[in-house]
Scaffold this motif. Structure first.
Motif: not given
Length: 231
Positions: A198, A201, A205
């Motif tokens: 995670y 990800l 961003k």
């Protein structure tokens, strides 16, 4: 000799009668309380096991209807679960299952209602945290950004703090609040371990917002080098 023994026995009997007359009621009540407590505890344990077994069976129904996409029966089964076994862990799990199935069918209002119940009434704080995260996602779908942020503020169990920060970053990003989004994404990035998928990800961003994540990971290097020096 026999008379002496008879006198001793009589004396002991008199002492016993005196003791019982003085403390007999107390001993009786203590025994009643002790054995009554044991019986109550056994009864409570039996009731708990019975409740858990019935709740488990009803959860199986919820799961079956969810997989079948039978939302009408699913909502009825979840309603029964809340009414009859709302204090069991099964109810929280059933609420999450119900919300997921309803959302998949496009029933966001039904999903929201189920998630709100889990967030406010489930016994397990982990289920509550998951419900708040998913509820925020439903509210974002409705473009209710401020309501979504309300679900993401306040205390979260430590295991969910990074996820909550990431979701807050998403909401701020959708609102065009880039500085706030960066701050929340940075919290999330630092909250996930390097091995956590995670984190990649969140890295994407942050990079999209112009943040070099290598500068965020850098402070951990001195501590690691110090640890390496230790035997």
């Amino acid at each position: 000799m026999a008379n002496n023994l008879d006198l001793e026995e009589q004396e002991q009997l008199d002492q016993l009668k005196h003791f019982w007359n003085e403390y007999g009621n107390l001993i009786t009540w203590v025994a009643i309380i002790v054995f009554g407590s044991i019986a109550a505890w056994n009864g409570w344990q039996y009731w708990q096991r019975n409740q858990a077994a019935q709740a488990s069976a009803l959860y199986d129904e919820v799961e079956r209807y969810a997989q079948a996409g039978d939302t009408a029966r699913l909502e009825r089964a979840f309603g029964d679960m809340k009414d009859r076994f709302g204090r069991t862990a099964w109810a929280g799990q059933a609420g999450l299952e119900t919300a997921q199935a309803l959302a998949a069918k496009g029933n966001l209002d039904g999903a929201r209602t189920a998630l709100e119940w889990v967030a406010g009434s489930a016994r397990d704080e982990g289920y509550q945290a998951v419900a708040r995260l998913r509820l925020a996602a439903v509210l974002v779908e409705r473009k209710a950004y401020d309501d979504a942020l309300k679900q993401l503020t306040g205390g979260f169990p430590q295991a969910f703090e990074a996820l909550a920060a990431d979701r807050r970053g998403d909401v701020y990003n959708l609102q065009g609040k880039k500085a706030e989004a960066k701050a929340e994404y940075e919290k999330a990035f630092k909250g996930f371990s390097e091995r956590d998928e995670y984190r990649r990800l969140v890295d994407v961003k942050l990079t999209a917002l112009g943040v070099d994540t290598r500068t965020l990971a850098a402070p951990a290097a001195p501590a690691a080098s110090e640890a390496a020096k230790q035997p």
